[in-house]
Design an enzyme around this catalytic site. Structure first.
Site, mmCIF file in Angstrom:
data_model
loop_
_atom_site.group_PDB
_atom_site.id
_atom_site.type_symbol
_atom_site.label_atom_id
_atom_site.label_comp_id
_atom_site.label_asym_id
_atom_site.label_seq_id
_atom_site.Cartn_x
_atom_site.Cartn_y
_atom_site.Cartn_z
ATOM 1 N N ASP A 2 0.847 -1.198 0.000
ATOM 2 C CA ASP A 2 0.000 0.000 0.000
ATOM 3 C C ASP A 2 0.879 1.242 0.000
ATOM 4 O OD1 ASP A 2 0.849 -0.558 2.679
ATOM 5 O OD2 ASP A 2 -0.668 0.835 3.437
ATOM 6 N N GLU B 90 0.235 -0.768 5.856
ATOM 7 C CA GLU B 90 1.298 -0.174 6.671
ATOM 8 C C GLU B 90 1.129 1.336 6.780
ATOM 9 O OE1 GLU B 90 4.947 1.505 8.101
ATOM 10 O OE2 GLU B 90 4.077 1.909 6.154
#
Ligand SMILES: [Zn+2]
Length: 470
Positions: free
Chosen positions: A115, A177
Protein backbone atom coordinates in the site's frame (compact mmCIF):
# COMPACT_ATOMS: atom_id res chain seq x y z
CA UNK A 1 7.97 -31.24 -2.81
CA UNK A 2 10.76 -31.92 -5.29
CA UNK A 3 14.37 -31.11 -4.54
CA UNK A 4 14.48 -28.33 -7.04
CA UNK A 5 11.36 -26.63 -5.70
CA UNK A 6 12.75 -26.84 -2.19
CA UNK A 7 16.03 -25.31 -3.34
CA UNK A 8 19.50 -26.71 -3.44
CA UNK A 9 20.89 -27.70 -0.10
CA UNK A 10 23.44 -25.18 1.07
CA UNK A 11 26.21 -27.75 1.49
CA UNK A 12 25.74 -29.34 -1.95
CA UNK A 13 27.65 -26.61 -3.68
CA UNK A 14 27.85 -23.15 -2.31
CA UNK A 15 27.49 -20.38 -4.83
CA UNK A 16 29.61 -18.16 -2.63
CA UNK A 17 32.59 -20.53 -2.59
CA UNK A 18 33.67 -19.59 -6.09
CA UNK A 19 36.25 -16.79 -6.09
CA UNK A 20 34.19 -14.73 -8.56
CA UNK A 21 30.86 -15.54 -6.88
CA UNK A 22 29.93 -11.93 -6.14
CA UNK A 23 30.87 -10.77 -9.64
CA UNK A 24 28.79 -13.55 -11.19
CA UNK A 25 25.76 -12.71 -9.11
CA UNK A 26 26.25 -9.04 -9.96
CA UNK A 27 26.12 -9.93 -13.66
CA UNK A 28 22.91 -11.89 -13.11
CA UNK A 29 21.32 -8.96 -11.28
CA UNK A 30 22.31 -6.57 -14.07
CA UNK A 31 20.74 -8.90 -16.64
CA UNK A 32 17.50 -9.11 -14.63
CA UNK A 33 17.29 -5.45 -13.73
CA UNK A 34 15.52 -4.00 -16.82
CA UNK A 35 12.62 -6.45 -16.40
CA UNK A 36 12.53 -5.76 -12.67
CA UNK A 37 12.34 -2.07 -13.26
CA UNK A 38 9.38 -2.61 -15.60
CA UNK A 39 7.69 -4.63 -12.88
CA UNK A 40 8.24 -1.76 -10.45
CA UNK A 41 6.72 0.67 -12.93
CA UNK A 42 3.67 -1.58 -13.33
CA UNK A 43 3.21 -1.64 -9.54
CA UNK A 44 3.52 2.15 -9.30
CA UNK A 45 0.73 2.50 -11.89
CA UNK A 46 -1.66 0.82 -9.43
CA UNK A 47 -2.81 3.55 -7.01
CA UNK A 48 -2.92 1.28 -3.93
CA UNK A 49 -3.67 3.98 -1.38
CA UNK A 50 -4.83 2.23 1.81
CA UNK A 51 -6.36 5.41 3.25
CA UNK A 52 -10.10 4.68 3.55
CA UNK A 53 -11.12 7.77 1.58
CA UNK A 54 -9.62 6.18 -1.56
CA UNK A 55 -11.14 3.39 -3.68
CA UNK A 56 -10.27 0.24 -1.71
CA UNK A 57 -11.05 -2.16 -4.58
CA UNK A 58 -7.67 -1.10 -5.97
CA UNK A 59 -6.04 -2.88 -3.02
CA UNK A 60 -7.21 -6.25 -4.39
CA UNK A 61 -5.73 -5.45 -7.79
CA UNK A 62 -2.48 -4.45 -6.10
CA UNK A 63 -2.34 -7.64 -4.03
CA UNK A 64 -2.99 -9.73 -7.15
CA UNK A 65 -0.18 -7.99 -9.01
CA UNK A 66 2.23 -8.72 -6.15
CA UNK A 67 1.02 -12.32 -5.96
CA UNK A 68 1.62 -12.75 -9.72
CA UNK A 69 5.16 -11.40 -9.42
CA UNK A 70 5.93 -13.84 -6.60
CA UNK A 71 4.48 -16.78 -8.51
CA UNK A 72 6.59 -15.76 -11.48
CA UNK A 73 9.65 -15.67 -9.22
CA UNK A 74 9.23 -19.37 -8.43
CA UNK A 75 7.25 -19.25 -5.17
CA UNK A 76 5.10 -22.41 -5.19
CA UNK A 77 2.60 -21.34 -2.49
CA UNK A 78 1.17 -17.84 -2.94
CA UNK A 79 -1.96 -16.65 -1.11
CA UNK A 80 -3.85 -13.41 -0.75
CA UNK A 81 -5.08 -13.27 2.84
CA UNK A 82 -7.06 -11.04 5.18
CA UNK A 83 -7.19 -10.83 8.95
CA UNK A 84 -10.39 -10.31 10.87
CA UNK A 85 -10.22 -7.69 13.59
CA UNK A 86 -11.90 -7.93 17.01
CA UNK A 87 -14.83 -5.88 15.67
CA UNK A 88 -15.27 -8.27 12.72
CA UNK A 89 -13.73 -5.89 10.18
CA UNK A 90 -11.53 -7.35 7.45
CA UNK A 91 -7.98 -6.16 6.92
CA UNK A 92 -6.80 -4.98 3.54
CA UNK A 93 -5.37 -7.84 1.46
CA UNK A 94 -1.90 -9.12 2.32
CA UNK A 95 0.15 -11.45 0.17
CA UNK A 96 1.98 -14.39 1.71
CA UNK A 97 4.24 -16.45 -0.55
CA UNK A 98 6.20 -19.43 0.72
CA UNK A 99 8.91 -21.73 -0.41
CA UNK A 100 9.95 -24.31 2.19
CA UNK A 101 13.46 -24.51 3.56
CA UNK A 102 15.81 -27.25 2.45
CA UNK A 103 16.45 -29.62 5.33
CA UNK A 104 18.47 -27.98 8.08
CA UNK A 105 18.42 -24.54 6.45
CA UNK A 106 16.83 -21.47 8.03
CA UNK A 107 13.65 -19.75 6.87
CA UNK A 108 13.81 -16.06 6.04
CA UNK A 109 10.75 -13.80 6.09
CA UNK A 110 10.99 -10.97 3.56
CA UNK A 111 8.66 -8.07 4.38
CA UNK A 112 7.56 -5.12 2.22
CA UNK A 113 4.17 -3.41 2.04
CA UNK A 114 2.19 -2.88 -1.16
CA UNK A 115 0.00 0.00 0.00
CA UNK A 116 1.04 3.62 -0.44
CA UNK A 117 0.37 7.06 0.99
CA UNK A 118 -2.17 9.33 -0.71
CA UNK A 119 -0.51 11.35 -3.48
CA UNK A 120 -1.39 14.72 -1.98
CA UNK A 121 -1.69 17.83 -4.12
CA UNK A 122 -1.02 16.97 -7.79
CA UNK A 123 0.32 20.50 -8.30
CA UNK A 124 3.35 19.66 -6.14
CA UNK A 125 4.37 16.79 -8.41
CA UNK A 126 6.55 17.38 -11.48
CA UNK A 127 4.94 14.32 -13.14
CA UNK A 128 1.85 12.22 -12.39
CA UNK A 129 2.15 10.39 -9.06
CA UNK A 130 1.00 7.12 -10.62
CA UNK A 131 2.82 7.58 -13.94
CA UNK A 132 6.38 6.37 -13.31
CA UNK A 133 9.02 8.50 -15.00
CA UNK A 134 12.82 8.36 -14.88
CA UNK A 135 14.83 11.52 -14.38
CA UNK A 136 18.57 11.54 -13.73
CA UNK A 137 18.85 7.96 -12.56
CA UNK A 138 15.81 8.08 -10.30
CA UNK A 139 12.37 6.60 -10.90
CA UNK A 140 9.60 8.94 -9.76
CA UNK A 141 6.11 7.97 -8.58
CA UNK A 142 4.09 7.28 -5.43
CA UNK A 143 5.39 4.02 -3.97
CA UNK A 144 8.42 3.92 -6.31
CA UNK A 145 10.48 3.85 -3.11
CA UNK A 146 8.03 3.29 -0.21
CA UNK A 147 7.60 0.41 -0.49
CA UNK A 148 7.07 -1.06 -3.92
CA UNK A 149 10.82 -0.99 -4.46
CA UNK A 150 11.04 -3.23 -1.37
CA UNK A 151 8.71 -5.75 -3.04
CA UNK A 152 10.70 -5.62 -6.25
CA UNK A 153 13.95 -6.11 -4.32
CA UNK A 154 12.57 -9.33 -2.83
CA UNK A 155 11.29 -10.50 -6.22
CA UNK A 156 14.66 -9.64 -7.77
CA UNK A 157 16.64 -11.65 -5.21
CA UNK A 158 14.34 -14.64 -5.74
CA UNK A 159 14.71 -14.46 -9.52
CA UNK A 160 18.46 -14.08 -9.39
CA UNK A 161 18.93 -17.08 -7.12
CA UNK A 162 16.24 -19.25 -8.73
CA UNK A 163 16.63 -22.79 -7.44
CA UNK A 164 19.85 -21.86 -5.66
CA UNK A 165 18.16 -20.05 -2.79
CA UNK A 166 19.51 -22.38 -0.13
CA UNK A 167 17.04 -21.12 2.48
CA UNK A 168 13.32 -21.27 2.99
CA UNK A 169 11.65 -17.99 2.06
CA UNK A 170 8.34 -16.46 3.06
CA UNK A 171 7.47 -13.16 1.43
CA UNK A 172 4.93 -11.12 3.37
CA UNK A 173 3.49 -8.06 1.67
CA UNK A 174 1.15 -6.16 3.95
CA UNK A 175 -1.56 -3.84 2.57
CA UNK A 176 -2.06 -1.34 5.39
CA UNK A 177 1.30 -0.17 6.67
CA UNK A 178 0.61 3.41 5.67
CA UNK A 179 -2.42 3.57 7.94
CA UNK A 180 -0.45 2.21 10.93
CA UNK A 181 -0.91 -1.56 10.42
CA UNK A 182 -4.14 -1.68 12.47
CA UNK A 183 -4.78 -5.40 11.84
CA UNK A 184 -1.16 -6.52 11.90
CA UNK A 185 -1.45 -8.07 15.37
CA UNK A 186 -4.59 -10.09 14.48
CA UNK A 187 -3.00 -11.05 11.15
CA UNK A 188 0.12 -12.41 12.86
CA UNK A 189 -1.98 -14.25 15.42
CA UNK A 190 -4.16 -15.83 12.72
CA UNK A 191 -1.30 -16.75 10.37
CA UNK A 192 1.56 -17.27 12.80
CA UNK A 193 2.39 -20.71 11.41
CA UNK A 194 2.66 -19.40 7.86
CA UNK A 195 4.94 -16.55 8.85
CA UNK A 196 7.30 -18.19 11.36
CA UNK A 197 10.93 -17.55 10.44
CA UNK A 198 14.47 -17.57 11.82
CA UNK A 199 15.42 -14.27 10.22
CA UNK A 200 13.16 -11.39 9.22
CA UNK A 201 14.24 -8.86 6.61
CA UNK A 202 11.99 -5.80 6.76
CA UNK A 203 12.77 -3.73 3.68
CA UNK A 204 10.96 -0.51 4.54
CA UNK A 205 13.62 1.86 5.81
CA UNK A 206 16.34 4.01 4.32
CA UNK A 207 19.97 3.84 3.36
CA UNK A 208 22.38 6.49 4.65
CA UNK A 209 22.73 8.30 1.34
CA UNK A 210 22.98 7.49 -2.36
CA UNK A 211 25.92 5.10 -2.72
CA UNK A 212 26.20 4.32 1.01
CA UNK A 213 24.04 1.54 2.45
CA UNK A 214 22.47 1.73 5.88
CA UNK A 215 21.22 -0.84 8.36
CA UNK A 216 18.55 0.48 10.68
CA UNK A 217 19.73 -0.76 14.05
CA UNK A 218 17.60 1.32 16.42
CA UNK A 219 14.05 2.66 16.57
CA UNK A 220 12.70 4.79 19.38
CA UNK A 221 9.56 3.66 21.19
CA UNK A 222 6.52 5.73 22.08
CA UNK A 223 4.71 6.46 25.32
CA UNK A 224 1.86 8.90 25.53
CA UNK A 225 -0.47 10.12 28.22
CA UNK A 226 -3.13 12.71 28.94
CA UNK A 227 -2.46 15.01 31.88
CA UNK A 228 -5.32 16.94 33.44
CA UNK A 229 -5.09 19.84 35.90
CA UNK A 230 -7.93 21.16 38.05
CA UNK A 231 -7.73 24.35 40.12
CA UNK A 232 -11.38 25.27 40.73
CA UNK A 233 -14.74 23.56 40.94
CA UNK A 234 -16.14 25.89 38.31
CA UNK A 235 -15.10 28.88 36.21
CA UNK A 236 -15.09 32.20 38.10
CA UNK A 237 -14.84 35.88 37.17
CA UNK A 238 -11.23 36.88 36.54
CA UNK A 239 -11.83 40.38 37.95
CA UNK A 240 -13.40 39.16 41.17
CA UNK A 241 -11.05 36.24 41.86
CA UNK A 242 -7.97 36.87 39.69
CA UNK A 243 -4.74 37.39 41.62
CA UNK A 244 -4.72 34.76 44.33
CA UNK A 245 -6.04 32.07 41.99
CA UNK A 246 -4.11 31.08 38.87
CA UNK A 247 -6.11 29.75 35.93
CA UNK A 248 -5.84 26.15 34.77
CA UNK A 249 -4.09 27.13 31.51
CA UNK A 250 -1.28 28.91 33.36
CA UNK A 251 -1.00 26.00 35.78
CA UNK A 252 -0.89 23.51 32.89
CA UNK A 253 1.70 25.58 31.03
CA UNK A 254 3.91 25.72 34.15
CA UNK A 255 3.55 21.97 34.62
CA UNK A 256 4.36 21.20 30.99
CA UNK A 257 7.37 23.53 31.17
CA UNK A 258 8.92 21.28 33.85
CA UNK A 259 9.28 18.48 31.28
CA UNK A 260 12.40 20.19 29.87
CA UNK A 261 15.25 22.06 31.51
CA UNK A 262 16.37 25.54 30.48
CA UNK A 263 18.38 24.06 27.56
CA UNK A 264 15.46 22.05 26.27
CA UNK A 265 16.86 18.75 27.55
CA UNK A 266 14.21 16.27 28.75
CA UNK A 267 14.03 16.75 32.54
CA UNK A 268 12.12 13.62 33.57
CA UNK A 269 14.62 11.79 35.80
CA UNK A 270 15.56 8.15 35.30
CA UNK A 271 14.86 7.84 31.57
CA UNK A 272 17.27 5.70 29.61
CA UNK A 273 19.73 7.10 27.03
CA UNK A 274 21.22 4.66 24.51
CA UNK A 275 24.83 5.12 23.31
CA UNK A 276 25.55 7.93 20.82
CA UNK A 277 25.23 6.84 17.15
CA UNK A 278 28.41 6.47 15.10
CA UNK A 279 27.23 8.94 12.44
CA UNK A 280 25.82 12.43 12.78
CA UNK A 281 23.56 14.84 10.96
CA UNK A 282 24.92 18.03 9.64
CA UNK A 283 23.02 20.88 11.30
CA UNK A 284 22.46 22.83 8.11
CA UNK A 285 20.62 19.99 6.34
CA UNK A 286 18.72 19.18 9.52
CA UNK A 287 17.50 22.77 9.71
CA UNK A 288 16.52 22.73 6.04
CA UNK A 289 14.71 19.36 6.35
CA UNK A 290 12.79 20.49 9.44
CA UNK A 291 12.03 23.93 7.99
CA UNK A 292 13.55 25.71 11.01
CA UNK A 293 13.78 29.48 10.53
CA UNK A 294 17.12 31.19 11.22
CA UNK A 295 17.48 32.26 14.82
CA UNK A 296 15.61 29.31 16.34
CA UNK A 297 18.11 27.56 18.63
CA UNK A 298 18.19 23.76 18.80
CA UNK A 299 17.16 22.15 22.08
CA UNK A 300 19.07 19.50 24.03
CA UNK A 301 22.70 18.47 23.94
CA UNK A 302 24.98 15.92 22.34
CA UNK A 303 25.05 14.97 18.66
CA UNK A 304 22.01 15.66 16.53
CA UNK A 305 21.71 11.99 15.58
CA UNK A 306 21.78 11.11 19.29
CA UNK A 307 19.06 13.61 20.07
CA UNK A 308 16.94 12.14 17.28
CA UNK A 309 17.63 8.41 17.68
CA UNK A 310 19.04 7.41 21.04
CA UNK A 311 17.71 9.89 23.61
CA UNK A 312 14.17 10.48 24.81
CA UNK A 313 12.14 13.39 23.46
CA UNK A 314 8.90 14.90 24.71
CA UNK A 315 6.33 16.88 22.75
CA UNK A 316 2.97 18.29 23.77
CA UNK A 317 0.72 17.27 20.91
CA UNK A 318 -2.64 18.62 22.05
CA UNK A 319 -4.17 20.99 24.60
CA UNK A 320 -7.82 21.43 25.53
CA UNK A 321 -8.49 25.09 26.15
CA UNK A 322 -11.04 27.70 25.18
CA UNK A 323 -10.16 29.07 21.74
CA UNK A 324 -9.08 32.69 21.49
CA UNK A 325 -12.23 33.76 19.62
CA UNK A 326 -14.48 32.30 22.34
CA UNK A 327 -12.42 33.64 25.28
CA UNK A 328 -14.11 35.55 28.11
CA UNK A 329 -12.83 37.09 31.36
CA UNK A 330 -13.07 33.94 33.42
CA UNK A 331 -10.54 31.85 35.27
CA UNK A 332 -10.56 28.41 33.67
CA UNK A 333 -11.10 25.64 36.23
CA UNK A 334 -9.47 22.78 34.33
CA UNK A 335 -7.48 21.89 31.25
CA UNK A 336 -5.69 18.91 29.80
CA UNK A 337 -2.86 18.13 27.45
CA UNK A 338 -1.68 15.11 25.53
CA UNK A 339 2.00 14.44 26.08
CA UNK A 340 3.86 12.26 23.59
CA UNK A 341 7.23 10.88 24.59
CA UNK A 342 9.72 9.09 22.33
CA UNK A 343 11.79 6.66 24.36
CA UNK A 344 15.34 5.49 23.74
CA UNK A 345 16.20 2.02 22.44
CA UNK A 346 16.53 -0.23 25.48
CA UNK A 347 13.87 1.56 27.56
CA UNK A 348 10.86 -0.36 28.84
CA UNK A 349 7.70 1.59 27.83
CA UNK A 350 5.72 0.78 30.99
CA UNK A 351 8.62 1.92 33.15
CA UNK A 352 8.99 5.11 31.10
CA UNK A 353 5.29 5.84 31.55
CA UNK A 354 5.63 5.50 35.35
CA UNK A 355 8.60 7.90 35.37
CA UNK A 356 6.67 10.44 33.31
CA UNK A 357 3.61 10.09 35.53
CA UNK A 358 5.63 10.46 38.76
CA UNK A 359 7.31 13.57 37.38
CA UNK A 360 3.99 15.20 36.44
CA UNK A 361 2.39 14.39 39.80
CA UNK A 362 5.44 15.62 41.72
CA UNK A 363 5.48 18.97 39.92
CA UNK A 364 1.83 19.99 40.39
CA UNK A 365 2.06 23.83 40.54
CA UNK A 366 0.30 25.52 43.50
CA UNK A 367 -1.11 22.23 44.72
CA UNK A 368 -3.31 21.86 41.63
CA UNK A 369 -5.05 18.54 41.29
CA UNK A 370 -3.13 16.66 38.59
CA UNK A 371 -4.36 13.42 37.04
CA UNK A 372 -2.42 11.36 34.50
CA UNK A 373 -4.21 8.92 32.20
CA UNK A 374 -2.14 6.38 30.29
CA UNK A 375 -2.20 6.15 26.50
CA UNK A 376 -0.36 4.08 23.89
CA UNK A 377 2.85 2.21 24.66
CA UNK A 378 5.15 1.24 21.78
CA UNK A 379 8.36 -0.69 22.31
CA UNK A 380 11.65 0.64 20.98
CA UNK A 381 13.97 -1.59 18.96
CA UNK A 382 17.70 -2.22 19.16
CA UNK A 383 19.24 -4.82 16.89
CA UNK A 384 21.63 -7.15 18.69
CA UNK A 385 25.14 -5.95 17.81
CA UNK A 386 26.71 -9.07 16.44
CA UNK A 387 24.08 -11.65 15.64
CA UNK A 388 24.98 -13.99 12.80
CA UNK A 389 22.22 -12.42 10.72
CA UNK A 390 23.61 -8.93 11.31
CA UNK A 391 27.10 -10.05 10.33
CA UNK A 392 25.74 -11.68 7.19
CA UNK A 393 23.91 -8.46 6.31
CA UNK A 394 26.99 -6.29 6.89
CA UNK A 395 29.03 -8.57 4.66
CA UNK A 396 26.37 -8.67 1.90
CA UNK A 397 25.90 -4.88 1.89
CA UNK A 398 29.62 -4.21 1.74
CA UNK A 399 30.09 -6.67 -1.13
CA UNK A 400 27.25 -5.17 -3.10
CA UNK A 401 27.93 -1.45 -2.63
CA UNK A 402 31.69 -1.66 -2.22
CA UNK A 403 31.35 0.29 1.00
CA UNK A 404 30.40 -0.79 4.51
CA UNK A 405 26.86 -0.08 5.75
CA UNK A 406 26.30 2.70 8.26
CA UNK A 407 24.29 1.91 11.39
CA UNK A 408 21.36 4.29 11.36
CA UNK A 409 18.50 4.91 13.74
CA UNK A 410 14.98 6.13 13.28
CA UNK A 411 13.52 8.60 15.73
CA UNK A 412 10.02 7.29 15.17
CA UNK A 413 8.75 3.78 15.48
CA UNK A 414 7.73 1.20 12.89
CA UNK A 415 4.68 -0.33 14.60
CA UNK A 416 4.88 -3.66 12.79
CA UNK A 417 8.46 -4.27 13.98
CA UNK A 418 7.27 -4.25 17.60
CA UNK A 419 4.41 -6.60 16.65
CA UNK A 420 6.81 -8.98 14.88
CA UNK A 421 9.12 -9.05 17.91
CA UNK A 422 6.16 -9.79 20.14
CA UNK A 423 5.07 -12.83 18.11
CA UNK A 424 8.53 -14.04 17.02
CA UNK A 425 10.81 -13.09 19.93
CA UNK A 426 13.60 -15.42 18.80
CA UNK A 427 13.80 -14.23 15.20
CA UNK A 428 16.66 -11.95 14.15
CA UNK A 429 15.19 -8.82 12.58
CA UNK A 430 17.13 -6.92 9.91
CA UNK A 431 15.65 -3.55 9.03
CA UNK A 432 16.86 -2.65 5.54
CA UNK A 433 15.56 -0.33 2.89
CA UNK A 434 15.63 1.06 -0.59
CA UNK A 435 15.16 4.72 0.26
CA UNK A 436 17.74 7.45 0.65
CA UNK A 437 17.35 10.97 2.06
CA UNK A 438 16.31 12.26 -1.38
CA UNK A 439 13.50 9.71 -1.79
CA UNK A 440 10.82 12.03 -0.31
CA UNK A 441 8.69 9.07 0.77
CA UNK A 442 5.17 10.28 1.65
CA UNK A 443 5.89 13.60 -0.11
CA UNK A 444 5.42 14.87 -3.64
CA UNK A 445 8.03 13.67 -6.18
CA UNK A 446 8.79 10.45 -4.32
CA UNK A 447 11.54 8.51 -6.07
CA UNK A 448 13.95 5.62 -5.84
CA UNK A 449 17.56 5.71 -6.98
CA UNK A 450 17.75 2.96 -9.62
CA UNK A 451 21.47 2.32 -9.12
CA UNK A 452 20.95 1.80 -5.41
CA UNK A 453 17.93 -0.41 -6.04
CA UNK A 454 20.18 -2.66 -8.12
CA UNK A 455 22.63 -2.75 -5.18
CA UNK A 456 19.77 -3.69 -2.85
CA UNK A 457 18.77 -6.63 -5.06
CA UNK A 458 22.35 -7.95 -5.15
CA UNK A 459 22.80 -7.41 -1.42
CA UNK A 460 19.62 -9.32 -0.66
CA UNK A 461 20.62 -12.23 -2.92
CA UNK A 462 24.04 -12.34 -1.23
CA UNK A 463 22.42 -12.15 2.20
CA UNK A 464 20.11 -15.10 1.48
CA UNK A 465 23.00 -17.21 0.27
CA UNK A 466 25.08 -16.26 3.30
CA UNK A 467 22.23 -17.15 5.64
CA UNK A 468 21.98 -20.52 3.87
CA UNK A 469 25.32 -21.38 5.47
CA UNK A 470 23.58 -21.22 8.83
ZN1 LIG B 1 6.90 2.17 4.14
Amino acid sequence: MTDSAAGTRPDDHDLLDAPDAVARLRTRVAAQFPALREDLEALVRIPSVSNATFDQSVMDRSAQAVADLLRGAGMPDVRVLHATGPDGSRSRPAVVARRPAPQGAPTVLLYAHHDVQPPGDRAHWDSGPFEPVEREGRLYGRGAADDKAGIVAHVGALRVLGDELGVGVTVFSEGEEEIGSPQFGPFLAEHQDLLAADVIVAADSSNWKVGTPGLTTTLRGLVDCTVEVEVLRQAVHSGMFGGPVLDAYTILARLLATLHDADGEVAVPGLHHAPEPSVDYDERSFRADAGLPDGIRLAGSGSLAGRLWTKPAIAVVGIDATGVDAASNTIAPRSRAKVSMRIAPGQDPAEAFELLKEHLLAHAPFGARVTVHDGDLGKPFAAPEDSAAMQAARWAFEQSWGTAPVDIGIGGSIPFIADLLEVFPDAAILVTGVEDPDSLAHGANESVHLGDLEHVVLAEALLLRRLARG
